[in-house]
Scaffold this active site. Sequence first.
Site, PDB file in Angstrom:
ATOM      1  N   PHE A 280       0.828  -1.199   0.000  1.00 35.75           N
ATOM      2  CA  PHE A 280       0.000   0.000   0.000  1.00 35.75           C
ATOM      3  C   PHE A 280       0.863   1.250   0.000  1.00 35.75           C
ATOM      4  O   PHE A 280       1.905   1.294   0.663  1.00 35.75           O
ATOM      5  CB  PHE A 280      -0.885   0.042   1.259  1.00 35.75           C
ATOM      6  CG  PHE A 280      -1.979  -0.980   1.291  1.00 35.75           C
ATOM      7  CD1 PHE A 280      -3.246  -0.690   0.810  1.00 35.75           C
ATOM      8  CD2 PHE A 280      -1.747  -2.253   1.816  1.00 35.75           C
ATOM      9  CE1 PHE A 280      -4.263  -1.643   0.842  1.00 35.75           C
ATOM     10  CE2 PHE A 280      -2.748  -3.205   1.857  1.00 35.75           C
ATOM     11  CZ  PHE A 280      -4.009  -2.893   1.372  1.00 35.75           C
ATOM     12  N   ASP A 281       0.404   2.262  -0.727  1.00 31.42           N
ATOM     13  CA  ASP A 281       0.881   3.614  -0.493  1.00 31.42           C
ATOM     14  C   ASP A 281       0.313   4.040   0.861  1.00 31.42           C
ATOM     15  O   ASP A 281      -0.599   3.396   1.390  1.00 31.42           O
ATOM     16  CB  ASP A 281       0.379   4.517  -1.622  1.00 31.42           C
ATOM     17  CG  ASP A 281       0.711   5.971  -1.399  1.00 31.42           C
ATOM     18  OD1 ASP A 281       1.868   6.271  -1.069  1.00 31.42           O
ATOM     19  OD2 ASP A 281      -0.192   6.817  -1.548  1.00 31.42           O
ATOM     20  N   ALA A 282       0.815   5.143   1.433  1.00 30.85           N
ATOM     21  CA  ALA A 282       0.331   5.596   2.747  1.00 30.85           C
ATOM     22  C   ALA A 282      -0.648   6.764   2.623  1.00 30.85           C
ATOM     23  O   ALA A 282      -1.848   6.613   2.877  1.00 30.85           O
ATOM     24  CB  ALA A 282       1.513   5.973   3.642  1.00 30.85           C
TER      25      ALA A 282
ATOM     26  N   LYS B 186       9.259   6.329  -5.391  1.00 28.17           N
ATOM     27  CA  LYS B 186       8.376   5.834  -6.454  1.00 28.17           C
ATOM     28  C   LYS B 186       8.207   6.952  -7.482  1.00 28.17           C
ATOM     29  O   LYS B 186       8.087   8.108  -7.093  1.00 28.17           O
ATOM     30  CB  LYS B 186       6.997   5.467  -5.882  1.00 28.17           C
ATOM     31  CG  LYS B 186       6.965   4.317  -4.911  1.00 28.17           C
ATOM     32  CD  LYS B 186       5.558   4.136  -4.300  1.00 28.17           C
ATOM     33  CE  LYS B 186       5.149   5.327  -3.437  1.00 28.17           C
ATOM     34  NZ  LYS B 186       3.837   5.124  -2.770  1.00 28.17           N
TER      35      LYS B 186
END
Length: 224
Positions: free
Chosen positions: A8-10, A150
């Site tokens: 997951f991204d945050a 990213k």
Amino acid sequence: MKYDWILFDADETLFHFDAFKGIQLMFSRKGVDFTQADYNQYQEVNKPLWVAYQNGKIDAHELKHSRFLQWAEKLGTTTMELNSAFLNAMADICTLLPGARDLIDSLSERAKLGIITNGFEELQDVRLEKTGLKKFFEQVIISEQVGVAKPDKKIFDYALGKMNYPCKSRVLMVGDTLQSDIVGGINFGIETCWLNRHNAEKEEGLEPTYIVSSLVELKKILIP
């Protein structure tokens, strides 16, 4: 479960990230009335810095320094002090997106979970502790620690190593930002899920494996 690992991204994927509210709180603690106009001016500096950071043109230190330079000079303090005060304020107002807790709780019984974030180290651990999610994540990969952000393949390579090199076909990347989360995942050769909560236009030629409007919808796909 189709996946062994779900990454997951945050910010704006698991956690609300209301930067205006956070920066207002930070400045109010310093006796400064920070207006929407002030925020718009700040974003004129901040947004291009984040693009440069994601493109590998500047590092995390330069981003943190440059975005608060004008305010540090105005208030007679340092950019690092302001940056820490801002991240502390963001931790204080941190809340989870709708469905995040239920999704993570359910997935944790079926797959290994990780986070790959371009956010800063200072904020990640305290938010995971505060929201009670820390115990669910086996890996938390932070661009500031890795030295690349990213969508650079190097951060995904680094994460895969930390995950003991699972088969890429068994890894899913979930994120809200096309240019970092989805482009990064696709270029690395893993499946992706775009969390499109605000019904944004999909970019031509960019094909996430899934597009969902909420984490509740994602749960229905992953755990039918």
